[in-house]
Design a protein around this motif. Structure first.
Motif, PDB file in Angstrom:
ATOM      1  N   PRO A 123       1.442   0.780  -8.535  1.00  0.00           N
ATOM      2  CA  PRO A 123       1.376   0.713  -6.610  1.00  0.00           C
ATOM      3  C   PRO A 123       0.813  -0.158  -6.283  1.00  0.00           C
ATOM      4  O   PRO A 123       0.144  -0.872  -5.888  1.00  0.00           O
ATOM      5  CB  PRO A 123       0.138   1.948  -6.333  1.00  0.00           C
ATOM      6  CG  PRO A 123      -0.606   1.440  -7.990  1.00  0.00           C
ATOM      7  CD  PRO A 123       1.055   1.261  -8.944  1.00  0.00           C
ATOM      8  N   LEU A 124       2.314  -1.408  -6.612  1.00  0.00           N
ATOM      9  CA  LEU A 124       2.164  -2.466  -5.782  1.00  0.00           C
ATOM     10  C   LEU A 124       2.823  -3.961  -5.155  1.00  0.00           C
ATOM     11  O   LEU A 124       4.122  -3.533  -5.915  1.00  0.00           O
ATOM     12  CB  LEU A 124       1.898  -4.406  -7.134  1.00  0.00           C
ATOM     13  CG  LEU A 124       1.651  -5.047  -7.350  1.00  0.00           C
ATOM     14  CD1 LEU A 124       0.229  -5.408  -5.950  1.00  0.00           C
ATOM     15  CD2 LEU A 124       2.215  -6.594  -8.303  1.00  0.00           C
ATOM     16  N   LYS A 125       2.535  -3.207  -3.762  1.00  0.00           N
ATOM     17  CA  LYS A 125       3.965  -3.187  -3.005  1.00  0.00           C
ATOM     18  C   LYS A 125       3.824  -4.580  -2.428  1.00  0.00           C
ATOM     19  O   LYS A 125       2.786  -5.087  -1.524  1.00  0.00           O
ATOM     20  CB  LYS A 125       3.907  -2.087  -2.259  1.00  0.00           C
ATOM     21  CG  LYS A 125       4.276  -0.912  -3.258  1.00  0.00           C
ATOM     22  CD  LYS A 125       5.434  -1.369  -3.625  1.00  0.00           C
ATOM     23  CE  LYS A 125       5.619   0.060  -4.923  1.00  0.00           C
ATOM     24  NZ  LYS A 125       6.394   0.529  -5.458  1.00  0.00           N
ATOM     25  N   PRO A 126       4.155  -5.117  -1.065  1.00  0.00           N
ATOM     26  CA  PRO A 126       3.909  -6.244  -0.596  1.00  0.00           C
ATOM     27  C   PRO A 126       3.605  -5.237   1.127  1.00  0.00           C
ATOM     28  O   PRO A 126       3.785  -4.613   1.304  1.00  0.00           O
ATOM     29  CB  PRO A 126       5.536  -6.522  -0.642  1.00  0.00           C
ATOM     30  CG  PRO A 126       6.199  -6.371  -1.164  1.00  0.00           C
ATOM     31  CD  PRO A 126       6.071  -5.551  -2.221  1.00  0.00           C
ATOM     32  N   TRP A 127       2.555  -6.464   1.156  1.00  0.00           N
ATOM     33  CA  TRP A 127       2.079  -5.991   2.646  1.00  0.00           C
ATOM     34  C   TRP A 127       2.641  -6.270   3.906  1.00  0.00           C
ATOM     35  O   TRP A 127       2.658  -5.494   4.634  1.00  0.00           O
ATOM     36  CB  TRP A 127       0.260  -6.279   3.286  1.00  0.00           C
ATOM     37  CG  TRP A 127      -0.530  -5.912   1.828  1.00  0.00           C
ATOM     38  CD1 TRP A 127      -0.522  -5.392   0.435  1.00  0.00           C
ATOM     39  CD2 TRP A 127      -2.096  -5.927   1.942  1.00  0.00           C
ATOM     40  NE1 TRP A 127      -1.673  -5.259   0.124  1.00  0.00           N
ATOM     41  CE2 TRP A 127      -2.728  -5.327   0.850  1.00  0.00           C
ATOM     42  CE3 TRP A 127      -2.556  -7.186   2.778  1.00  0.00           C
ATOM     43  CZ2 TRP A 127      -4.328  -5.312   0.634  1.00  0.00           C
ATOM     44  CZ3 TRP A 127      -4.710  -7.127   2.474  1.00  0.00           C
ATOM     45  CH2 TRP A 127      -4.784  -6.260   1.580  1.00  0.00           C
ATOM     46  N   ILE A 128       3.151  -7.001   2.857  1.00  0.00           N
ATOM     47  CA  ILE A 128       4.049  -7.651   4.645  1.00  0.00           C
ATOM     48  C   ILE A 128       5.956  -7.029   4.593  1.00  0.00           C
ATOM     49  O   ILE A 128       6.551  -6.960   3.504  1.00  0.00           O
ATOM     50  CB  ILE A 128       4.030  -8.862   5.259  1.00  0.00           C
ATOM     51  CG1 ILE A 128       3.682  -9.931   3.613  1.00  0.00           C
ATOM     52  CG2 ILE A 128       2.577  -9.589   5.643  1.00  0.00           C
ATOM     53  CD1 ILE A 128       4.335 -11.034   4.217  1.00  0.00           C
ATOM     54  N   PRO A 129       6.520  -6.675   5.619  1.00  0.00           N
ATOM     55  CA  PRO A 129       7.994  -6.629   5.177  1.00  0.00           C
ATOM     56  C   PRO A 129       8.973  -8.132   4.263  1.00  0.00           C
ATOM     57  O   PRO A 129       9.716  -8.325   5.185  1.00  0.00           O
ATOM     58  CB  PRO A 129       8.366  -6.103   6.613  1.00  0.00           C
ATOM     59  CG  PRO A 129       7.419  -7.234   7.592  1.00  0.00           C
ATOM     60  CD  PRO A 129       6.248  -7.211   6.704  1.00  0.00           C
ATOM     61  N   THR A 130       8.939  -8.390   3.252  1.00  0.00           N
ATOM     62  CA  THR A 130       9.660  -9.042   2.633  1.00  0.00           C
ATOM     63  C   THR A 130       9.234  -8.425   1.117  1.00  0.00           C
ATOM     64  O   THR A 130       9.706  -7.601   0.733  1.00  0.00           O
ATOM     65  CB  THR A 130       8.434 -10.555   2.252  1.00  0.00           C
ATOM     66  OG1 THR A 130       7.775  -9.652   1.838  1.00  0.00           O
ATOM     67  CG2 THR A 130       8.040 -10.797   3.407  1.00  0.00           C
ATOM     68  N   ARG A 131      10.699  -9.649   0.638  1.00  0.00           N
ATOM     69  CA  ARG A 131      11.049  -8.620  -0.470  1.00  0.00           C
ATOM     70  C   ARG A 131      10.301  -9.557  -1.793  1.00  0.00           C
ATOM     71  O   ARG A 131      10.813 -11.061  -1.843  1.00  0.00           O
ATOM     72  CB  ARG A 131      13.090  -9.032  -1.054  1.00  0.00           C
ATOM     73  CG  ARG A 131      13.155  -7.631  -0.318  1.00  0.00           C
ATOM     74  CD  ARG A 131      15.024  -8.137   0.225  1.00  0.00           C
ATOM     75  NE  ARG A 131      15.760  -7.074   0.637  1.00  0.00           N
ATOM     76  CZ  ARG A 131      16.315  -7.302   1.408  1.00  0.00           C
ATOM     77  NH1 ARG A 131      15.453  -8.330   2.969  1.00  0.00           N
ATOM     78  NH2 ARG A 131      16.359  -5.919   2.524  1.00  0.00           N
ATOM     79  N   LYS A 132       9.754  -9.118  -2.869  1.00  0.00           N
ATOM     80  CA  LYS A 132       9.175  -9.943  -3.385  1.00  0.00           C
ATOM     81  C   LYS A 132       9.230  -9.510  -4.488  1.00  0.00           C
ATOM     82  O   LYS A 132       8.446  -8.653  -5.307  1.00  0.00           O
ATOM     83  CB  LYS A 132       7.321  -9.793  -3.389  1.00  0.00           C
ATOM     84  CG  LYS A 132       7.815 -10.968  -2.007  1.00  0.00           C
ATOM     85  CD  LYS A 132       5.812 -11.001  -1.815  1.00  0.00           C
ATOM     86  CE  LYS A 132       5.739 -11.924  -0.260  1.00  0.00           C
ATOM     87  NZ  LYS A 132       3.923 -12.008  -0.215  1.00  0.00           N
TER      88      LYS A 132
END
Length: 140
Positions: A106-115
């Motif tokens: 459950p590690l997702k970017p906090w902002i709408p970016t592709r990382k």
């Protein structure tokens, strides 16, 4: 004369790690081009490691040139605070097997970016403090 100052309590390694486990946001300190810099990062503490996601750029370049990092987390709840610093070694995860496993976490970017680049930080040292917050004592 009894002191009315409360400078804080030193946390054990296990207590310090628990602060990381219940946190999701901290600051990554690295050296970039010979200069120290700090980056706000969301992360996951998992199996004794820190995981973060990033994109190619200054931060990732700095991590690949100098893998020694510091990572700091502060937490404030009501009238208590915790501050923990972890020193460790960073490694870009390159194995597709490890990337596939990291994608399940459950590690997702906090902002709408592709990382799409995962970085793993292995702790070498951790130290923290717990503080009871309050007003400054009378000066005299």
């Amino acid at each position: 004369m009894e002191s009315d100052e409360r400078p804080g309590t030193i946390l054990s390694d296990a207590e310090s790690w628990k602060v990381f486990e219940r946190s999701q946001h901290g600051r990554l300190a690295i050296c970039v081009g010979g200069e120290p810099d700090i980056y706000p990062i969301n992360f996951l503490a998992h199996n004794g490691l820190l995981l973060l996601r990033t994109n190619p750029g200054t931060k990732l370049a700095g991590l690949t040139v100098n893998d020694k990092v510091a990572f700091e987390v502060d937490e404030v709840v009501d009238d208590e605070a915790w501050s923990v610093v972890l020193h460790g070694t960073a490694r870009v995860i390159e194995s597709q097997t490890e990337i596939d496993e990291a994608d399940k976490l459950p590690l997702k970017p906090w902002i709408p970016t592709r990382k799409y680049t995962y970085v793993e930080i292995t702790p070498n040292r951790i130290h923290g403090r717990h503080f009871e917050l309050g007003e400054e004592p009378e000066r005299y």
